[in-house]
Design an enzyme around this catalytic site. Structure first.
Site, PDB file in Angstrom:
ATOM      1  N   ASN A 186      45.017 -18.543  70.581  1.00 47.09           N
ATOM      2  CA  ASN A 186      43.701 -19.046  70.170  1.00 47.09           C
ATOM      3  C   ASN A 186      43.173 -18.099  69.093  1.00 47.09           C
ATOM      4  O   ASN A 186      42.756 -16.986  69.393  1.00 47.09           O
ATOM      5  CB  ASN A 186      42.789 -19.064  71.411  1.00 47.09           C
ATOM      6  CG  ASN A 186      41.353 -19.417  71.082  1.00 47.09           C
ATOM      7  OD1 ASN A 186      41.039 -19.806  69.959  1.00 47.09           O
ATOM      8  ND2 ASN A 186      40.471 -19.280  72.074  1.00 47.09           N
ATOM      9  N   TRP A 187      43.230 -18.559  67.846  1.00 43.30           N
ATOM     10  CA  TRP A 187      42.837 -17.677  66.729  1.00 43.30           C
ATOM     11  C   TRP A 187      41.318 -17.501  66.660  1.00 43.30           C
ATOM     12  O   TRP A 187      40.822 -16.680  65.904  1.00 43.30           O
ATOM     13  CB  TRP A 187      43.363 -18.230  65.398  1.00 43.30           C
ATOM     14  CG  TRP A 187      44.875 -18.235  65.283  1.00 43.30           C
ATOM     15  CD1 TRP A 187      45.775 -17.803  66.227  1.00 43.30           C
ATOM     16  CD2 TRP A 187      45.656 -18.696  64.174  1.00 43.30           C
ATOM     17  NE1 TRP A 187      47.054 -17.963  65.762  1.00 43.30           N
ATOM     18  CE2 TRP A 187      47.026 -18.500  64.505  1.00 43.30           C
ATOM     19  CE3 TRP A 187      45.346 -19.245  62.922  1.00 43.30           C
ATOM     20  CZ2 TRP A 187      48.065 -18.846  63.634  1.00 43.30           C
ATOM     21  CZ3 TRP A 187      46.384 -19.597  62.058  1.00 43.30           C
ATOM     22  CH2 TRP A 187      47.721 -19.392  62.412  1.00 43.30           C
ATOM     23  N   LYS A 188      40.582 -18.317  67.389  1.00 43.14           N
ATOM     24  CA  LYS A 188      39.107 -18.299  67.365  1.00 43.14           C
ATOM     25  C   LYS A 188      38.607 -18.388  65.917  1.00 43.14           C
ATOM     26  O   LYS A 188      39.247 -19.040  65.108  1.00 43.14           O
ATOM     27  CB  LYS A 188      38.583 -17.059  68.105  1.00 43.14           C
ATOM     28  CG  LYS A 188      39.165 -16.972  69.526  1.00 43.14           C
ATOM     29  CD  LYS A 188      38.464 -15.987  70.402  1.00 43.14           C
ATOM     30  CE  LYS A 188      39.102 -16.008  71.785  1.00 43.14           C
ATOM     31  NZ  LYS A 188      38.479 -15.060  72.707  1.00 43.14           N
ATOM     32  N   HIS A 238      36.427 -23.737  76.569  1.00 41.72           N
ATOM     33  CA  HIS A 238      36.610 -22.279  76.451  1.00 41.72           C
ATOM     34  C   HIS A 238      35.300 -21.586  76.819  1.00 41.72           C
ATOM     35  O   HIS A 238      34.213 -22.104  76.547  1.00 41.72           O
ATOM     36  CB  HIS A 238      37.030 -21.912  75.021  1.00 41.72           C
ATOM     37  CG  HIS A 238      37.438 -20.479  74.921  1.00 41.72           C
ATOM     38  ND1 HIS A 238      36.527 -19.472  74.792  1.00 41.72           N
ATOM     39  CD2 HIS A 238      38.651 -19.887  74.998  1.00 41.72           C
ATOM     40  CE1 HIS A 238      37.173 -18.301  74.779  1.00 41.72           C
ATOM     41  NE2 HIS A 238      38.461 -18.530  74.906  1.00 41.72           N
ATOM     42  N   GLU A 280      33.725 -19.246  75.531  1.00 39.58           N
ATOM     43  CA  GLU A 280      32.784 -19.014  74.427  1.00 39.58           C
ATOM     44  C   GLU A 280      31.999 -20.288  74.117  1.00 39.58           C
ATOM     45  O   GLU A 280      30.846 -20.224  73.690  1.00 39.58           O
ATOM     46  CB  GLU A 280      33.539 -18.482  73.200  1.00 39.58           C
ATOM     47  CG  GLU A 280      33.901 -17.014  73.392  1.00 39.58           C
ATOM     48  CD  GLU A 280      35.268 -16.619  72.896  1.00 39.58           C
ATOM     49  OE1 GLU A 280      35.820 -17.292  72.014  1.00 39.58           O
ATOM     50  OE2 GLU A 280      35.809 -15.615  73.413  1.00 39.58           O
ATOM     51  N   GLU A 294      40.707 -18.135  82.770  1.00 39.97           N
ATOM     52  CA  GLU A 294      40.291 -17.015  81.936  1.00 39.97           C
ATOM     53  C   GLU A 294      39.029 -16.384  82.516  1.00 39.97           C
ATOM     54  O   GLU A 294      37.916 -16.875  82.254  1.00 39.97           O
ATOM     55  CB  GLU A 294      40.006 -17.498  80.512  1.00 39.97           C
ATOM     56  CG  GLU A 294      41.177 -18.170  79.841  1.00 39.97           C
ATOM     57  CD  GLU A 294      41.060 -18.128  78.317  1.00 39.97           C
ATOM     58  OE1 GLU A 294      41.895 -17.484  77.688  1.00 39.97           O
ATOM     59  OE2 GLU A 294      40.109 -18.715  77.784  1.00 39.97           O
ATOM     60  N   GLY A 320      38.578 -10.538  75.534  1.00 42.44           N
ATOM     61  CA  GLY A 320      38.212  -9.696  74.399  1.00 42.44           C
ATOM     62  C   GLY A 320      37.678  -8.326  74.782  1.00 42.44           C
ATOM     63  O   GLY A 320      37.132  -7.610  73.950  1.00 42.44           O
ATOM     64  N   SER A 327      42.635 -10.729  77.484  1.00 45.77           N
ATOM     65  CA  SER A 327      43.282  -9.462  77.106  1.00 45.77           C
ATOM     66  C   SER A 327      44.775  -9.410  77.451  1.00 45.77           C
ATOM     67  O   SER A 327      45.261  -8.379  77.891  1.00 45.77           O
ATOM     68  CB  SER A 327      42.522  -8.278  77.709  1.00 45.77           C
ATOM     69  OG  SER A 327      41.187  -8.248  77.236  1.00 45.77           O
ATOM     70  N   GLY A 336      44.022 -14.546  72.841  1.00 49.42           N
ATOM     71  CA  GLY A 336      43.077 -14.474  71.733  1.00 49.42           C
ATOM     72  C   GLY A 336      43.509 -13.411  70.742  1.00 49.42           C
ATOM     73  O   GLY A 336      44.419 -13.614  69.930  1.00 49.42           O
ATOM     74  N   GLY A 337      42.894 -12.243  70.836  1.00 41.46           N
ATOM     75  CA  GLY A 337      43.112 -11.151  69.879  1.00 41.46           C
ATOM     76  C   GLY A 337      44.573 -10.889  69.534  1.00 41.46           C
ATOM     77  O   GLY A 337      44.922 -10.776  68.349  1.00 41.46           O
TER      78      GLY A 337
HETATM   79  P1  PGA Z   1      41.588 -12.363  74.386  1.00 43.12           P
HETATM   80  O1  PGA Z   1      41.021 -13.871  74.406  1.00 43.12           O
HETATM   81  O2  PGA Z   1      43.085 -12.469  74.517  1.00 43.12           O
HETATM   82  O3  PGA Z   1      41.163 -11.816  73.046  1.00 43.12           O
HETATM   83  O4  PGA Z   1      40.974 -11.649  75.532  1.00 43.12           O
HETATM   84  C1  PGA Z   1      41.560 -14.845  75.263  1.00 43.12           C
HETATM   85  C2  PGA Z   1      40.852 -16.154  75.070  1.00 43.12           C
HETATM   86  O5  PGA Z   1      39.623 -16.179  74.905  1.00 43.12           O
HETATM   87  O6  PGA Z   1      41.481 -17.232  75.098  1.00 43.12           O
END
Ligand code: PGA
Length: 270
Positions: A11-13, A100, A102, A172, A178, A218, A239-240
């Site tokens: 997930n590149w966000k 998600h 967020e 998640e 993050g 993470s 994500g990251g």
């Molecule tokens: P993260 O994000 O790997 O940066 O913790 C995961 C996600 O939100 O899907």
């Protein structure tokens, strides 16, 4: 026990620019292309809307699927800023992330809206990844299971047993996203087993055993293998670490172990 193929999605966000997206997609395609056992794991990337056509074009002909990070449930019309399922299909998307954290907690999406999006995706032929998971204060108050149950029951309302074949769940825990704080493999396993129990209750044991449940929060190359080594953890939503090709490849490698190395030189544990 059902053999569920691992599924690792990036997930590149709201990250990267056009050129960086092109480079990341191209290098990923190249690396996956020389991964001997790449067919043992499903891989997808979810770029921002505006870079979806670019990523889909670069990744066409590869084993890497493309997904969007969100979708709107209406087919078309006066919905300024929104994007429909048909539009996503038109630019080559196979997957879409819905719910998600967020979007739940920063944008304010409700379970009801998430359910509408998930159903629209399924009806339109896009495979949804439904994100579920508790906030830190909910975990501290002992509400983790209640939140997982609510997100599943509300998110999957009116979704048939047959449609579940196209649904991936991503557990998640919000406190792990993050933050660098990963759930321990035991914490992840416990939550995933509970989610599977709820799926068995909503549907039946065969649906529960067949549904893939990714872990997210993470995930890094050095914890991926252990997390995905848990019996109920069927992949990762990243994500990251999905923004750096070596890290993402290391996580994919983690999804391949303990069955063995993919032979492409990417390392887990680095
Ligand atoms: P993260 O994000 O790997 O940066 O913790 C995961 C996600 O939100 O899907």
């Amino acid at each position: 026990m059902a053999m569920r193929k691992k599924f690792v999605a990036g997930n590149w966000k709201m990250n990267l620019n056009k050129q960086e997206s092109e480079v990341l997609a191209a290098v990923l395609k190249e690396k996956m292309g020389v991964c001997e056992n790449a067919d043992r794991v499903d891989v997808a990337v979810c770029p921002p809307f505006v870079y979806l056509p670019i990523a889909a074009k670069i990744l066409s002909g590869s084993s890497i699927g493309v997904g969007a990070q969100d979708v709107y449930f209406e087919g078309n019309g006066a919905f300024t800023g929104e994007v429909s399922v048909e539009m996503l299909k038109d630019v080559g998307c196979r997957f879409v992330i819905v719910g998600h954290s967020e979007r739940r907690h920063v944008i304010g999406e409700t379970d009801e809206l998430i359910n509408q999006k998930l159903k629209a995706a399924l009806e339109g032929g896009i495979e949804p990844i439904l994100c579920i998971g508790e906030l830190l204060e909910e975990r501290e108050k002992g509400q983790t299971e209640a939140v997982i149950e609510r997100h599943l029951r509300e998110g999957l309302k009116e979704v048939s047993k047959e449609q579940m074949a196209k649904v991936t769940i991503a557990y998640e825990p919000v406190w792990a996203i993050g933050t660098g704080k990963t759930a321990t493999p035991d914490q992840a396993q416990e939550a995933h087993a509970f989610a599977r129990k709820i799926l068995a209750d909503i549907y039946d044991e065969s649906v529960a055993q067949a549904t893939r449940i990714q872990y997210g929060g993470s995930v890094k190359p050095n914890n991926a293998a252990e997390l995905m080594g848990q019996p109920d953890v069927d992949g990762a939503l990243v994500g990251g670490a999905s923004l750096k090709v070596d890290d993402f490849m290391g996580i994919i490698q983690g999804g391949l172990s303990p069955q063995g190395s993919c032979g492409c030189g990417c390392k887990s544990g680095s």
